[in-house]
Design a protein around this motif. Structure first.
Motif, short mmCIF file in Angstrom:
data_model
loop_
_atom_site.label_atom_id
_atom_site.label_comp_id
_atom_site.label_asym_id
_atom_site.label_seq_id
_atom_site.Cartn_x
_atom_site.Cartn_y
_atom_site.Cartn_z
N ALA A 66 0.83 -1.21 0.00
CA ALA A 66 0.00 0.00 0.00
C ALA A 66 0.87 1.26 0.00
O ALA A 66 0.58 2.23 -0.71
N MET A 67 1.94 1.27 0.78
CA MET A 67 2.84 2.42 0.80
C MET A 67 3.56 2.57 -0.54
O MET A 67 3.78 3.69 -1.01
N SER A 68 3.90 1.45 -1.16
CA SER A 68 4.55 1.50 -2.48
C SER A 68 3.64 2.16 -3.50
O SER A 68 4.08 2.94 -4.35
N LYS A 69 2.35 1.85 -3.43
CA LYS A 69 1.38 2.45 -4.34
C LYS A 69 1.30 3.96 -4.11
O LYS A 69 1.21 4.74 -5.05
N GLU A 70 1.34 4.38 -2.85
CA GLU A 70 1.32 5.80 -2.52
C GLU A 70 2.56 6.52 -3.05
O GLU A 70 2.49 7.65 -3.51
N GLY A 72 4.18 5.66 -5.73
CA GLY A 72 3.94 5.78 -7.17
C GLY A 72 3.02 6.95 -7.49
O GLY A 72 3.26 7.71 -8.43
N LYS A 73 1.97 7.11 -6.69
CA LYS A 73 1.05 8.24 -6.90
C LYS A 73 1.74 9.57 -6.67
O LYS A 73 1.54 10.53 -7.42
N LYS A 74 2.58 9.64 -5.63
CA LYS A 74 3.30 10.88 -5.31
C LYS A 74 4.29 11.22 -6.43
O LYS A 74 4.42 12.37 -6.84
N LEU A 75 4.96 10.20 -6.96
CA LEU A 75 5.90 10.41 -8.06
C LEU A 75 5.16 10.93 -9.29
O LEU A 75 5.61 11.88 -9.94
N ALA A 76 4.00 10.34 -9.59
CA ALA A 76 3.21 10.78 -10.74
C ALA A 76 2.71 12.20 -10.56
O ALA A 76 2.71 13.00 -11.49
N GLU A 77 2.29 12.52 -9.34
CA GLU A 77 1.81 13.88 -9.05
C GLU A 77 2.91 14.91 -9.32
O GLU A 77 2.68 15.93 -9.96
N LYS A 78 4.12 14.62 -8.85
CA LYS A 78 5.24 15.53 -9.07
C LYS A 78 5.61 15.61 -10.56
O LYS A 78 5.94 16.68 -11.07
N ALA A 79 5.55 14.46 -11.25
CA ALA A 79 5.91 14.42 -12.66
C ALA A 79 4.92 15.22 -13.51
O ALA A 79 5.33 16.00 -14.37
N VAL A 80 3.65 15.04 -13.25
CA VAL A 80 2.63 15.78 -14.01
C VAL A 80 2.77 17.28 -13.75
O VAL A 80 2.62 18.09 -14.66
N ALA A 81 3.12 17.67 -12.53
CA ALA A 81 3.34 19.08 -12.22
C ALA A 81 4.54 19.64 -12.99
O ALA A 81 4.57 20.82 -13.31
N ASN A 82 5.50 18.77 -13.32
CA ASN A 82 6.67 19.20 -14.11
C ASN A 82 6.47 18.98 -15.60
O ASN A 82 7.42 19.14 -16.37
N GLY A 83 5.27 18.58 -16.02
CA GLY A 83 4.98 18.42 -17.45
C GLY A 83 5.40 17.09 -18.03
O GLY A 83 5.52 16.96 -19.25
N ILE A 84 5.62 16.08 -17.21
CA ILE A 84 6.01 14.75 -17.69
C ILE A 84 4.79 13.85 -17.64
O ILE A 84 4.18 13.70 -16.59
N GLY A 93 15.94 -4.68 -12.31
CA GLY A 93 16.33 -6.06 -12.02
C GLY A 93 15.42 -6.77 -11.04
O GLY A 93 15.58 -7.97 -10.81
N TYR A 94 14.47 -6.05 -10.44
CA TYR A 94 13.53 -6.68 -9.51
C TYR A 94 12.41 -7.35 -10.31
O TYR A 94 12.07 -6.92 -11.41
N ILE A 95 11.82 -8.37 -9.72
CA ILE A 95 10.69 -9.03 -10.35
C ILE A 95 9.50 -8.06 -10.35
O ILE A 95 9.26 -7.37 -9.36
N TYR A 96 8.76 -8.00 -11.46
CA TYR A 96 7.59 -7.12 -11.55
C TYR A 96 6.45 -7.77 -10.79
O TYR A 96 5.58 -8.42 -11.36
N HIS A 97 6.48 -7.60 -9.47
CA HIS A 97 5.53 -8.27 -8.58
C HIS A 97 5.55 -7.55 -7.25
O HIS A 97 6.55 -6.94 -6.89
N GLY A 98 4.46 -7.55 -6.55
CA GLY A 98 4.43 -6.99 -5.20
C GLY A 98 4.64 -5.49 -5.16
O GLY A 98 3.89 -4.72 -5.77
N LYS A 99 5.68 -5.05 -4.46
CA LYS A 99 5.93 -3.63 -4.25
C LYS A 99 6.26 -2.89 -5.54
O LYS A 99 5.81 -1.76 -5.74
N VAL A 100 7.03 -3.52 -6.42
CA VAL A 100 7.40 -2.88 -7.69
C VAL A 100 6.17 -2.70 -8.56
O VAL A 100 5.95 -1.64 -9.15
N LYS A 101 5.32 -3.71 -8.63
CA LYS A 101 4.09 -3.63 -9.40
C LYS A 101 3.14 -2.59 -8.80
O LYS A 101 2.51 -1.81 -9.52
N ALA A 102 3.06 -2.53 -7.47
CA ALA A 102 2.20 -1.55 -6.80
C ALA A 102 2.67 -0.13 -7.10
O ALA A 102 1.85 0.76 -7.34
N LEU A 103 3.97 0.10 -7.11
CA LEU A 103 4.51 1.42 -7.43
C LEU A 103 4.13 1.80 -8.86
O LEU A 103 3.69 2.92 -9.13
#
Length: 114
Positions: A66-70, A72-84, A93-103
Motif C-alpha cells: 500500500a505504501m509503495s502504491k502511494e 507511485g502516486k506521489k511520483l506521478a503527481e510531481k511528474a505531471v506538475a513538471n509536465g512529464i 532487475g527486480y521481479i515485476y511483482h508486489g511492491k514494484v508492481k504496486a509502485l
C-alpha cells in the motif's frame, strides 16, 4: 551473494535495452528491505527530474504494498506538475511483482503513461 549478482546481471540487460530521453524519461525503482525509492531520470542529460520515496511520505516501519502504491502516486503527481506524462519503466532487475508492481500501478493511476 548469488541473488545480488543475478539481479545486477538482469539489471544490466534491462539497461542495455531501455534509456530515458527528454520526451520519455525513465522511472528507476530501488527497494531496500525497509524502504522503496523511485526517480524519473533523463539519461541523455544525466539528470534526475523527479524523485519520491517512502521516507518522504513518513513511513516509520517497513514499506508494504500500500505504501509503495502511494509512492507511485506521489511520483506521478510531481511528474505531471513538471509536465512529464510519458515515461519508460525500469524495474531495476527486480521481479515485476508486489511492491514494484504496486509502485507502477500507483504511477499509472496518478496519470503517467508507460
Amino acid at each position: 551473494m548469488a541473488v545480488r549478482n543475478s539481479r545486477l546481471r538482469i539489471k544490466q540487460g534491462i539497461r542495455a535495452k531501455i534509456s530515458g530521453t527528454s520526451q520519455r524519461p525513465r522511472i528507476s525503482v530501488f527497494k531496500s528491505n525497509a524502504k522503496i525509492y523511485a526517480q524519473i531520470i533523463d539519461d541523455q542529460k544525466g539528470h534526475t527530474l523527479v524523485a519520491a520515496s517512502s521516507t518522504e511520505l513518513g513511513a516509520k516501519e517497513n514499506t508494504n504494498v500500500a505504501m509503495s502504491k502511494e509512492v507511485g502516486k506521489k511520483l506521478a503527481e510531481k511528474a505531471v506538475a513538471n509536465g512529464i506524462t510519458e515515461v519508460v519503466f525500469d524495474r531495476n532487475g527486480y521481479i515485476y511483482h508486489g511492491k514494484v508492481k504496486a509502485l507502477a500501478d500507483g504511477a499509472r493511476e496518478g496519470g503517467l503513461k508507460f
